[in-house]
Design a protein around this motif. Structure first.
Motif, PDB file in Angstrom:
ATOM      1  N   ARG A 229       0.833  -1.205   0.000  1.00  0.00           N
ATOM      2  CA  ARG A 229       0.000   0.000   0.000  1.00  0.00           C
ATOM      3  C   ARG A 229       0.868   1.257   0.000  1.00  0.00           C
ATOM      4  NH1 ARG A 229      -3.456  -3.557   3.042  1.00  0.00           N
ATOM      5  NH2 ARG A 229      -2.540  -3.009   5.062  1.00  0.00           N
TER       6      ARG A 229
ATOM      7  N   ARG B 253      -8.488  -7.707   6.916  1.00  0.00           N
ATOM      8  CA  ARG B 253      -8.231  -6.293   6.656  1.00  0.00           C
ATOM      9  C   ARG B 253      -8.895  -5.844   5.355  1.00  0.00           C
ATOM     10  NH1 ARG B 253      -2.950  -8.244   7.774  1.00  0.00           N
ATOM     11  NH2 ARG B 253      -2.350  -7.930   9.946  1.00  0.00           N
ATOM     12  N   GLN B 254      -8.788  -6.689   4.325  1.00  0.00           N
ATOM     13  CA  GLN B 254      -9.390  -6.328   3.039  1.00  0.00           C
ATOM     14  C   GLN B 254     -10.910  -6.218   3.154  1.00  0.00           C
ATOM     15  OE1 GLN B 254      -8.051  -5.311   0.251  1.00  0.00           O
ATOM     16  NE2 GLN B 254      -5.979  -5.534   1.058  1.00  0.00           N
TER      17      GLN B 254
ATOM     18  N   ILE C 285     -11.559  -2.933   4.798  1.00  0.00           N
ATOM     19  CA  ILE C 285     -11.317  -1.820   3.878  1.00  0.00           C
ATOM     20  C   ILE C 285     -12.474  -1.681   2.885  1.00  0.00           C
ATOM     21  CG2 ILE C 285      -9.867  -1.012   1.965  1.00  0.00           C
ATOM     22  CD1 ILE C 285      -7.453  -2.224   3.489  1.00  0.00           C
TER      23      ILE C 285
ATOM     24  N   GLN D 166     -10.774   1.442   8.264  1.00  0.00           N
ATOM     25  CA  GLN D 166      -9.329   1.255   8.372  1.00  0.00           C
ATOM     26  C   GLN D 166      -8.817   1.732   9.737  1.00  0.00           C
ATOM     27  OE1 GLN D 166      -6.820   2.042   4.842  1.00  0.00           O
ATOM     28  NE2 GLN D 166      -8.684   2.830   3.878  1.00  0.00           N
TER      29      GLN D 166
END
Length: 320
Positions: A110, A247-248, A251, A256
Motif C-alpha cells: 500500500r 483487513r481487506q 477496507i 481502516q
C-alpha cells in the motif's frame, strides 16, 4: 458460536494483570501466564466479535514454532500446560516490533503503490508489483503503541531516540533474520511461503529473549507456494492464509481504524469464515486437523491449568 472473549481470573500469588488486544496476561513475580483468547484485532482495533478456536490455534502454532527455533534464538517459554495457555519468563519488552518482509505485500505494498520508495529507511527498487519477492528480506520496524496505532520507524530513528541501544538492536536484527530464515524453511515444508512476519523481543536477567507468538496467522502472512509464480505472472491475487483477508474485508466496507469510522457488521457467516481460515492454517502447519473442544467448561480448564503450573515446583522441567 462459542468463543473465549476474555478471562477474569484471580489467582493466589498473582502480582499483576494486563489485557492486551488478544491476550490476557497474569503475572506472578518474574513469571507470567499468557491466555490466548479468541479476540481478533485489525488496524490496531479489537473487533466486536471473537472468533471460535482462534486462540488455541494461535497458541499451539506459536508453541510449535517456538520449539522449532529455540536452538537458534532463546525464547521466553517455560511451559504450555493448556492449548490456550503459555507460561514463561516475564521479560521487559523492547518498545519496537521487528517486522521482516520477504515479499511486497500488505502495508508495504500500500505504501509502495502510493509512491513511496523508501520504507522505514530501507530503499525499494522501482518496477515491483504487488506480492513480488523482494531482492532480499528487509526489516521495517514499528513502534509498539499501548494505545492507538503502531507507527513505522527506521533503524536510524530508533538509535537516535535511544529507544534501543545499538548493541541490542544489532542482536535484534541478527535474531530477526535468523528466525525468518527458519520460518521460511518450515513454511516451505508445508507448501507455504512465509511472506512477512513480526517478532517481539524482551530482556530477562540481561538476556534477550524472543517473546509473544511466532509465525502465527496473526503475526505473519503466508502464500500458498503451489501456483504462486503462475498467479504473479498473470497478475492475479495470491491465495493466502493470514489476517489480510480480514483487513481487506474491513477496507471494502469502509473501515481502516480511522477516527469516525465504524466497524462493519460481523455476521455469523463472516465469523465462521475467519474461524475456518485459522483451522486451515493449523492443519497445514501441524499436519493434523484441529481437534474439537467442549466450550462449556473451557474457562475452568484454563484456570486450573494455570493454577497447576504456577504451583508446580517442577515448572522448569516442563519446558517445551
Amino acid at each position: 458460536m462459542q468463543a473465549i472473549k476474555e478471562t477474569n481470573f484471580k489467582f493466589p500469588g498473582q502480582t499483576g494483570f494486563y489485557k492486551g488486544k488478544v491476550r490476557d496476561v497474569y503475572y506472578f513475580g518474574d513469571r507470567m501466564a499468557m491466555v490466548a483468547s479468541d479476540r481478533i484485532s485489525a488496524f490496531d482495533v479489537i473487533l466486536p466479535r471473537a472468533i471460535p478456536d482462534k486462540g488455541r490455534v494461535l497458541n499451539q502454532i506459536a508453541a510449535f514454532n517456538l520449539q522449532a527455533t529455540k536452538h537458534l534464538v532463546p525464547n521466553w517459554v517455560m511451559a504450555t500446560p493448556d492449548p490456550n495457555v503459555t507460561i514463561g519468563f516475564k521479560c521487559e519488552p523492547f518498545a519496537v516490533e521487528m517486522v521482516v518482509r520477504g515479499y511486497l505485500a500488505g502495508h508495504a505494498w500500500r505504501e509502495y503503490k502510493a509512491g513511496k520508495r523508501t520504507l522505514c529507511g530501507v530503499p525499494l527498487p522501482e518496477g515491483l508489483k504487488e506480492n513480488d519477492k523482494l531482492p532480499q528480506p528487509i526489516i521495517t520496524p514499528t513502534t509498539k503503541a499501548h494505545v492507538g496505532h503502531d507507527e513505522d520507524i527506521s533503524r536510524e530513528e530508533i538509535l537516535k531516540r535511544g529507544i534501543v541501544s545499538e548493541s541490542d538492536y544489532n542482536t535484534l536484527e541478527e535474531y530477526t533474520f535468523r528466525l525468518f530464515k527458519k520460518g521460511t524453511e518450515l513454511a516451505a515444508e508445508r507448501g507455504l511461503i512465509l511472506v512477512d512476519t513480526k517478532y517481539e523481543f524482551g530482556k530477562h536477567n540481561d538476556t534477550i529473549y524472543l517473546i509473544d507468538e511466532v509465525h502465527t496467522p496473526d503475526s505473519s502472512r503466508y502464500f500458498y507456494a503451489d501456483g504462486y509464480a503462475a498467479r504473479q505472472q498473470a497478475g492475479e491475487p495470491q491465495k493466502q492464509l493470514s489476517k489480510e483477508f480480514v483487513r481487506q474485508w474491513l477496507i471494502e466496507n469502509g473501515f481502516q481504524g480511522k477516527d469516525g469510522q465504524q466497524v462493519p457488521e460481523m455476521t455469523d457467516e463472516i465469523v465462521s469464515s475467519i474461524s475456518a481460515r485459522y483451522k486451515e492454517l493449523y492443519q497445514l502447519v501441524r499436519g493434523e486437523a484441529l481437534p474439537p473442544v467442549d466450550y462449556s467448561g473451557i474457562t475452568q480448564r484454563i484456570e486450573q491449568s494455570i493454577l497447576n503450573s504456577i504451583n508446580s515446583v517442577n515448572l522448569e522441567s516442563q519446558k517445551i
